[in-house]
Structures are given as C-alpha cells and as structure tokens.
Design a protein around this motif. Structure first.
Motif, short mmCIF file in Angstrom:
data_model
loop_
_atom_site.label_atom_id
_atom_site.label_comp_id
_atom_site.label_asym_id
_atom_site.label_seq_id
_atom_site.Cartn_x
_atom_site.Cartn_y
_atom_site.Cartn_z
N GLY A 162 -6.96 5.37 7.82
CA GLY A 162 -6.11 4.32 8.36
C GLY A 162 -6.16 3.07 7.50
N PRO A 163 -5.59 1.97 8.01
CA PRO A 163 -5.55 0.74 7.20
C PRO A 163 -6.95 0.17 6.99
N TYR A 205 -4.59 -5.52 2.40
CA TYR A 205 -4.46 -4.32 3.23
C TYR A 205 -4.15 -3.14 2.34
N GLN A 206 -4.90 -2.05 2.55
CA GLN A 206 -4.65 -0.82 1.82
C GLN A 206 -4.64 0.33 2.80
N HIS A 207 -3.87 1.35 2.48
CA HIS A 207 -3.84 2.56 3.29
C HIS A 207 -4.92 3.52 2.81
N THR A 208 -5.69 4.05 3.74
CA THR A 208 -6.70 5.06 3.40
C THR A 208 -6.49 6.27 4.30
N GLU A 209 -7.19 7.33 4.03
CA GLU A 209 -7.10 8.53 4.88
C GLU A 209 -7.52 8.22 6.32
N MET A 269 3.86 1.29 -1.60
CA MET A 269 2.75 1.89 -2.32
C MET A 269 2.78 1.40 -3.76
#
Length: 126
Positions: A29-30, A23-27, A1
């Motif tokens: 998913g990726p 690539y980013q993490h979101t609520e 992170m």
C-alpha cells in the motif's frame, strides 16, 4: 508513476525537490518516505529516493513538507461560498481556488437541477 532506472545527466536541466516526505506506492500500500528527493525533468518524474542533486539542478527545499500527486475531485458542487447550482457562471472562479487544497483536476457537478441551470453551466465553457 515514475520511470525507474533513469537518471539525469549533467547536461540535462532538472528540478530536484529535496528534504521532504514523498508518497510512494508499495506492494503493501501507500508509504510516506521521509527525507527523499524527487528529480523532475521536462515534466516527468525520473528519479525518487536518496540521492544528491547535481550542480546543474534547480533545487527546491521542501523543509519537511509532503510532496504528493495532485488530487482529482470527481464530484464537486462548489467551493468557497460558490454554489454551482445557483451560480454556474462562476465555474472558473470556483476552479481557480481548488489548487489551494491540492486539487488539480475537477469534475464540476450539478445535482438534480432544471435544464436552464445545466444550460447556463454549459454556456460557461464557450
């Protein structure tokens, strides 16, 4: 992170990866975000998104490639014709080829094997 809300100053030398997909993490998913930049300073990601590099930044143009974290392989018996069960002494040669596929950390494994094979692999670490 990465840490949000932290920005580099002009006195801080950073590397900025531009013109890539990240690539980013979101609520939900990726998410693969296009045309994002990533600022890294002292080995830490400090900024991600759409921003302009500063004149003091080292800039790396990704030319549309994907920037992703290194993969961790938690069970790997060999690679590139190296079978750790039959040639445990080649552990470091085996490990050196994995970054080609984005693997930055590996847990080398020996399937059920004789004690002598396990000892040979253990000796490789000394």
């Amino acid at each position: 992170m990465y840490r949000t809300g932290v920005t580099a100053t002009t006195t801080q030398r950073s590397t900025v990866f531009t013109n890539g997909s990240v690539y980013q993490h979101t609520e939900d998913g990726p998410l693969l975000a296009d045309r994002y930049s990533v600022r890294v300073s002292s080995g830490t990601i400090i900024q991600v998104g759409s921003f302009d590099p500063t004149p003091s930044d080292d800039i790396i143009d990704l030319h549309g490639r994907v920037l992703a974290p290194g993969f961790i392989d938690v069970q790997c018996n060999g690679a590139m014709g190296i079978d750790l069960l039959s040639e445990p002494e080649r552990l470091w040669e085996f490990a050196s080829v994995l970054p080609r596929w984005g693997v930055t950390t590996v847990l080398p494994t020996l399937i059920t094997s004789p004690p002598e094979t396990r000892r040979r692999l253990s000796d490789t670490f000394r």
